[in-house]
Design an enzyme around this catalytic site. Sequence first.
Site, PDB file in Angstrom:
ATOM      1  N   GLY A  10       0.825  -1.211   0.000  1.00 46.82           N
ATOM      2  CA  GLY A  10       0.000   0.000   0.000  1.00 46.82           C
ATOM      3  C   GLY A  10       0.852   1.250   0.000  1.00 46.82           C
ATOM      4  O   GLY A  10       1.730   1.407   0.839  1.00 46.82           O
ATOM      5  N   LYS A  38      -1.582  -0.867  -5.864  1.00 44.30           N
ATOM      6  CA  LYS A  38      -2.490  -1.166  -6.960  1.00 44.30           C
ATOM      7  C   LYS A  38      -2.246  -0.275  -8.179  1.00 44.30           C
ATOM      8  O   LYS A  38      -2.437  -0.676  -9.303  1.00 44.30           O
ATOM      9  CB  LYS A  38      -3.911  -0.922  -6.428  1.00 44.30           C
ATOM     10  N   VAL A  81      -2.741  -6.823  -4.335  1.00 43.49           N
ATOM     11  CA  VAL A  81      -2.567  -7.896  -3.356  1.00 43.49           C
ATOM     12  C   VAL A  81      -3.872  -8.682  -3.289  1.00 43.49           C
ATOM     13  O   VAL A  81      -4.943  -8.096  -3.124  1.00 43.49           O
ATOM     14  CB  VAL A  81      -2.232  -7.317  -1.959  1.00 43.49           C
ATOM     15  N   GLU A 169     -17.334  17.251   4.267  1.00 43.58           N
ATOM     16  CA  GLU A 169     -16.418  17.923   3.336  1.00 43.58           C
ATOM     17  C   GLU A 169     -16.931  17.781   1.895  1.00 43.58           C
ATOM     18  O   GLU A 169     -16.819  18.700   1.096  1.00 43.58           O
ATOM     19  CB  GLU A 169     -15.003  17.346   3.468  1.00 43.58           C
ATOM     20  N   ASP A 296      -5.136   2.998   8.412  1.00 42.48           N
ATOM     21  CA  ASP A 296      -6.530   2.593   8.649  1.00 42.48           C
ATOM     22  C   ASP A 296      -6.687   1.087   8.841  1.00 42.48           C
ATOM     23  O   ASP A 296      -7.713   0.627   9.348  1.00 42.48           O
ATOM     24  CB  ASP A 296      -7.408   3.011   7.464  1.00 42.48           C
TER      25      ASP A 296
HETATM   26  P1  FAD Z   1      -4.783   4.936   2.234  1.00 40.67           P
HETATM   27  O1  FAD Z   1      -4.271   6.309   2.206  1.00 40.67           O
HETATM   28  O2  FAD Z   1      -6.205   4.697   1.873  1.00 40.67           O
HETATM   29  O3  FAD Z   1      -3.858   4.036   1.283  1.00 40.67           O
HETATM   30  C1  FAD Z   1      -4.072   2.675   1.038  1.00 40.67           C
HETATM   31  C2  FAD Z   1      -3.301   2.304  -0.236  1.00 40.67           C
HETATM   32  O4  FAD Z   1      -3.382   0.902  -0.434  1.00 40.67           O
HETATM   33  C3  FAD Z   1      -3.858   2.959  -1.496  1.00 40.67           C
HETATM   34  O5  FAD Z   1      -2.802   3.474  -2.280  1.00 40.67           O
HETATM   35  C4  FAD Z   1      -4.564   1.804  -2.216  1.00 40.67           C
HETATM   36  O6  FAD Z   1      -4.565   1.945  -3.633  1.00 40.67           O
HETATM   37  C5  FAD Z   1      -3.677   0.627  -1.789  1.00 40.67           C
HETATM   38  N1  FAD Z   1      -4.380  -0.652  -1.848  1.00 40.67           N
HETATM   39  C6  FAD Z   1      -5.572  -0.980  -1.281  1.00 40.67           C
HETATM   40  N2  FAD Z   1      -5.872  -2.257  -1.516  1.00 40.67           N
HETATM   41  C7  FAD Z   1      -4.860  -2.750  -2.249  1.00 40.67           C
HETATM   42  C8  FAD Z   1      -4.575  -4.046  -2.785  1.00 40.67           C
HETATM   43  N3  FAD Z   1      -5.413  -5.068  -2.630  1.00 40.67           N
HETATM   44  N4  FAD Z   1      -3.420  -4.209  -3.495  1.00 40.67           N
HETATM   45  C9  FAD Z   1      -2.540  -3.171  -3.661  1.00 40.67           C
HETATM   46  N5  FAD Z   1      -2.764  -1.945  -3.162  1.00 40.67           N
HETATM   47  C10 FAD Z   1      -3.900  -1.738  -2.474  1.00 40.67           C
HETATM   48  N6  FAD Z   1      -7.774  12.192   7.641  1.00 40.67           N
HETATM   49  C11 FAD Z   1      -7.179  13.252   8.241  1.00 40.67           C
HETATM   50  O7  FAD Z   1      -6.235  13.074   9.048  1.00 40.67           O
HETATM   51  N7  FAD Z   1      -7.577  14.542   7.967  1.00 40.67           N
HETATM   52  C12 FAD Z   1      -8.550  14.814   7.054  1.00 40.67           C
HETATM   53  O8  FAD Z   1      -8.876  15.978   6.821  1.00 40.67           O
HETATM   54  C13 FAD Z   1      -9.183  13.713   6.400  1.00 40.67           C
HETATM   55  N8  FAD Z   1     -10.125  13.940   5.448  1.00 40.67           N
HETATM   56  C14 FAD Z   1     -10.611  12.888   4.737  1.00 40.67           C
HETATM   57  C15 FAD Z   1     -11.493  13.162   3.674  1.00 40.67           C
HETATM   58  C16 FAD Z   1     -11.974  12.127   2.893  1.00 40.67           C
HETATM   59  C17 FAD Z   1     -12.875  12.435   1.714  1.00 40.67           C
HETATM   60  C18 FAD Z   1     -11.611  10.772   3.184  1.00 40.67           C
HETATM   61  C19 FAD Z   1     -12.133   9.627   2.347  1.00 40.67           C
HETATM   62  C20 FAD Z   1     -10.749  10.488   4.256  1.00 40.67           C
HETATM   63  C21 FAD Z   1     -10.241  11.537   5.038  1.00 40.67           C
HETATM   64  N9  FAD Z   1      -9.342  11.304   6.091  1.00 40.67           N
HETATM   65  C22 FAD Z   1      -8.756  12.379   6.726  1.00 40.67           C
HETATM   66  C23 FAD Z   1      -8.930   9.922   6.448  1.00 40.67           C
HETATM   67  C24 FAD Z   1      -7.617   9.547   5.758  1.00 40.67           C
HETATM   68  O9  FAD Z   1      -7.705   9.779   4.369  1.00 40.67           O
HETATM   69  C25 FAD Z   1      -7.239   8.089   6.021  1.00 40.67           C
HETATM   70  O10 FAD Z   1      -7.200   7.876   7.403  1.00 40.67           O
HETATM   71  C26 FAD Z   1      -5.882   7.769   5.384  1.00 40.67           C
HETATM   72  O11 FAD Z   1      -5.965   7.812   3.971  1.00 40.67           O
HETATM   73  C27 FAD Z   1      -5.344   6.403   5.839  1.00 40.67           C
HETATM   74  O12 FAD Z   1      -4.103   6.164   5.252  1.00 40.67           O
HETATM   75  P2  FAD Z   1      -3.658   4.675   4.888  1.00 40.67           P
HETATM   76  O13 FAD Z   1      -2.229   4.752   4.455  1.00 40.67           O
HETATM   77  O14 FAD Z   1      -4.017   3.745   5.970  1.00 40.67           O
HETATM   78  O15 FAD Z   1      -4.598   4.257   3.657  1.00 40.67           O
END
Ligand code: FAD
Length: 397
Positions: A10, A38, A81, A169, A296
């Site tokens: 990811g 991905k 994945v 938002e 997350d």
């Molecule tokens: P992500 O950033 O979602 O990244 C996961 C990655 O894994 C992605 O690149 C995806 O393509 C990849 N992936 C997924 N499944 C697979 C697979 N099977 N194979 C290969 N790759 C894969 N948080 C804040 O702190 N402040 C904010 O203002 C805020 N605003 C938000 C507004 C919106 C509209 C949304 C939707 C969320 C917001 N959030 C905010 C929450 C925040 O975006 C998430 O908590 C954050 O993106 C989590 O990061 P992460 O690295 O866990 O996952």
Amino acid sequence: MTVPKVLILGAGYGGLMTAIHLQRDIQYNEAEVTLVNKHNYHYMTTHLHEPAAGTAPQEAVKVNIDEIINTDLIHFRKGTVEAIDPKEKRVILHDGELHYDYLVIALGSEPETFGIQGLREYAFGITSLNAVRTIREHIEYTFSRYHEEGEQESYLTIVVGGAGFTGIEFVGELADRMPDLCRQFDIPREKVRIISVEAAPTVLPGFDKELVEYAMERLQAKGVEFRINTPIKSCTAEGIELANGENILSKTVIWTGGVRGNHLLEEAGFETVRGRVKVDPALRAPGYEDVFVIGDASVVFTKEGRPYPPTAQIATQQGENCAKNLLSLLRGGTLEEFTPSIQGTLASLGRSDGIGVVGKIRLKGGSARLMKKASDLRYLYKLGGVSLVLKKGRLFG
Ligand code: FAD
């Protein structure tokens, strides 16, 4: 000599920050690091509501991975994945498999529909760049069909389920887009309905009453309707049914009401709470000293035992901590516990408005929006330095 293999799954906030910190600090031949994602780009999930509403171009939230990752130091593998096998230390991709000595799972979240009938089938989600392209095009399509379809209200009624961060938002951006969209499709603005539906007694839980009231007033002034304390009972191709018996006819239902961890974690046999792995203080999956779970996909708790909400802020900090701990493991050192440092919470209410709490300071209006932009620029700087700030900074928010 065999070099340990580090595999990061990811390239979101958590995974990319791990990779960038490893890239910065790792010594030649200390480990073979591979980042799997991905797509060959990173999207800023925290801004996805903007291209979804059509107020910002997709390019604003998209960063090509080869622009920020030095592929001489970190191998990048574009791939999906399909399964994780922690017992055999391997990861199955749609087109092969990879083995690891240390694994970082940063695969993000998926929508939690709480078993509400029809949501999975009929509602859109603000979940990826491709998903928000579909939302934008769908809204433009329904507006374009309005006159042809006998001016049915459902073509101009947009229901947004969930009034947390994402939902609020998004409606803020959508309301700002409406004047242009109505002009483009010859639609009187008063015919368009944007309805925010929330099961809880308040929107934006976590903010105080005064800031919540400010947010609701500002959004209502832009034409957003609210149904608070009103669970959705079901969703169909025709719209939604609320628990109070009201039916809302709508061709566009967008669900933002909650998230759970990526399904691959449960399927891999990790112990999860709503699909998220309850990690140890060094962010490892219980029972697996070689598997870190961040962002997350993981859940960490406050001293009082409450789960921290899943945020980019925490995912980014976890990425930094995880990179430090990986280097420590490679060098035979000890692990550092992760403690979130919550710098503030900011929510936008469209292009030029917002609310927020930073330290002890409460913000509303343009200052909150400006602060949010500053925090985005800081993130871009961490990712790609001044050049990325100059390239992307002007495009969004
Ligand atoms: P992500 O950033 O979602 O990244 C996961 C990655 O894994 C992605 O690149 C995806 O393509 C990849 N992936 C997924 N499944 C697979 C697979 N099977 N194979 C290969 N790759 C894969 N948080 C804040 O702190 N402040 C904010 O203002 C805020 N605003 C938000 C507004 C919106 C509209 C949304 C939707 C969320 C917001 N959030 C905010 C929450 C925040 O975006 C998430 O908590 C954050 O993106 C989590 O990061 P992460 O690295 O866990 O996952």
